[in-house]
Design an enzyme around this catalytic site. Structure first.
Site, PDB file in Angstrom:
ATOM      1  N   HIS A   1       0.831  -1.216   0.000  1.00 37.72           N
ATOM      2  CA  HIS A   1       0.000   0.000   0.000  1.00 37.72           C
ATOM      3  C   HIS A   1       0.864   1.264   0.000  1.00 37.72           C
ATOM      4  CE1 HIS A   1      -3.621  -2.093   2.231  1.00 37.72           C
ATOM      5  NE2 HIS A   1      -3.684  -2.281   0.919  1.00 37.72           N
TER       6      HIS A   1
ATOM      7  N   ARG B   1      -7.784 -11.189   6.270  1.00 37.45           N
ATOM      8  CA  ARG B   1      -6.460 -11.588   6.779  1.00 37.45           C
ATOM      9  C   ARG B   1      -6.369 -11.422   8.292  1.00 37.45           C
ATOM     10  NH1 ARG B   1      -3.961  -7.846   2.623  1.00 37.45           N
ATOM     11  NH2 ARG B   1      -4.014  -9.030   0.689  1.00 37.45           N
TER      12      ARG B   1
ATOM     13  N   GLU C   1      -4.867   5.950  -5.608  1.00 35.11           N
ATOM     14  CA  GLU C   1      -3.642   5.280  -6.048  1.00 35.11           C
ATOM     15  C   GLU C   1      -3.422   5.449  -7.547  1.00 35.11           C
ATOM     16  OE1 GLU C   1      -5.129   2.024  -3.561  1.00 35.11           O
ATOM     17  OE2 GLU C   1      -3.037   1.434  -3.328  1.00 35.11           O
TER      18      GLU C   1
END
Ligand code: ADP
Length: 390
Positions: A176, A235, A378
């Site tokens: 990230h 996760r 992003e």
């Protein structure tokens, strides 16, 4: 002037045509289920969406169809002034501390790094290879790990036998990074200060925290892979590695089964039965104790990292929330900031409740730490880094 940003997955291609100066997105889309009989392409331009359902054999055919979509529905790629194609690449290992022009050598290095990014790098290469053939402009790789190559040794180094670490390239690479760099940069601009001790919380389906001092990353929660750190959609985040030995010995599980358990069936999904934060809140509101506990564990882990990073940096000026849950979940932000009240953090509850796409401050004037919400972007960050490189 535009940059075509491509995020190529093993059976998908996400793309966006961006003006790197204004930040405007001129078109975007997604090809999915490549290689299957039910492939699907969706192209969005000017608020309209155009779809195509047909078998798409491979990434080359997918990208050809994307180019056709641009030709048919616009904007015209010939007139868009494409200066570069920017590719998202998850694992840049020790080789890349910034974006790189893709040459045969760089392409080979991305391939060499596949053991460290087995789910991502081979998939990125499929997109890179066809884009290099189809577009007559420079292709640039923008690495998720690059921002964290500046980590001090003490935070990047695991306390494992040096020879083993060296041979198998075991260290904290983070992930990230494009988002953490973009968001911490936006905070600096918004507060008009370079000399900031910042924590950025990227809370999407994947989640990570970073500590950034004067624009440089000094710690981050993801590690050798994106598994480490915060509680995520699916996760575990931090877990004692001995849980692996235990599951092998006691449950007879295979390494692949444990990989799937830790990466896909844990986190919010494992604790609450759903990986979407909105659904977890809904269940918790309905009295589901598993969902309530999932939120407690999620927030506890955030507080744990905020405390640790504040101590690592010797203070904290700005705490920023970004990505899906970070940008949209005011209750989550309130829960986190409540826990930080003993340290002088004061949330402005009215500002916190406003839904907006703009970067903003949500703490009170007299808060000891400036709390911000900054939408991450992003794709724009990739477009801008690609322009810098060329
Ligand atoms: P990804 O990591 O897949 O890029 P995003 O940054 O888009 O994900 O974040 C997706 C997650 O954001 C969803 O799984 C959901 O949990 C969370 N999210 C999105 N909107 C909200 C909302 N209004 N309230 C709480 N959580 C939200």
């Amino acid at each position: 002037m535009t940059v075509l940003v491509i995020n190529s997955g093993s059976s998908s291609i996400k793309y966006q045509l961006i003006d790197p100066v204004s930040g405007d997105s001129l078109a975007k889309g997604l090809v999915e289920r490549i290689g299957e009989s039910t492939s699907h392409l969706e192209h969005e331009v000017g608020g309209e969406s155009f779809e195509l359902d047909q078998a798409i054999a491979d990434h080359a055919e997918g990208l050809t169809l994307v180019i056709n979509m641009f030709n048919t529905h616009g904007p015209s790629l010939a007139e868009a002034g494409i200066k570069a194609v920017g590719h998202r690449v998850v694992q840049g290992g020790k080789y890349f501390n910034k974006a790189a022009l893709i040459t045969d050598e760089v392409q080979q290095l991305i391939d060499d790094l596949s053991p460290l990014g087995p789910l991502h790098n081979p998939a990125h290469l499929k997109g890179i290879k066809v884009a290099r053939e189809m577009f007559d402009v420079p292709n640039v790789a923008v690495f998720d790990t690059a921002f964290f190559q500046s980590l001090p040794n003490e935070s990047a180094t695991y306390a494992i036998d040096r020879a083993v670490a060296e041979k198998y390239q075991i260290r904290r690479y983070g992930a990230h990074g494009t988002s953490h760099q973009f968001v911490s940069g936006q905070v600096s601009q918004m507060l008009d200060r370079e000399d900031l001790k910042q924590i950025v919380l990227h809370l999407g389906n994947g989640a990570s925290a970073s500590a950034v001092v004067n624009g440089k990353a000094v710690d981050t929660s993801m590690g050798l892979t994106p598994l480490e750190g915060l509680v995520m959609g699916g996760r575990t985040g931090d877990i004692d590695p001995a849980a692996v030995f235990h599951l092998v010995r006691q449950a007879g599980m295979s390494i692949d089964e444990i990989d799937t358990l830790f990466n896909k069936q844990s986190g919010l999904k494992g604790l609450a039965g759903d990986n979407d934060m909105r659904q977890v809140w809904k269940l918790a509101d309905e009295g589901d104790t598993n969902a309530q506990e999932a939120l407690e564990v999620y927030v506890h882990r955030l507080i744990h990292y905020i405390g640790a990073y504040t101590a690592v940096m010797g203070g904290l000026d700005a705490l920023t929330f970004t990505a899906g849950a970070g940008e949209n979940d005011s209750r989550l932000r309130e829960r986190v900031c409540e826990r930080l009240a003993p340290f002088g953090v004061k949330l402005d509850l009215e500002k916190n409740s406003v839904r907006s796409k703009e970067a903003r401050v949500i703490s009170t004037e007299d808060s000891a730490v400036t709390v911000c919400v900054v939408p991450t972007n992003e794709e724009l960050a990739i477009a801008r880094q690609a322009m810098e490189i060329i």
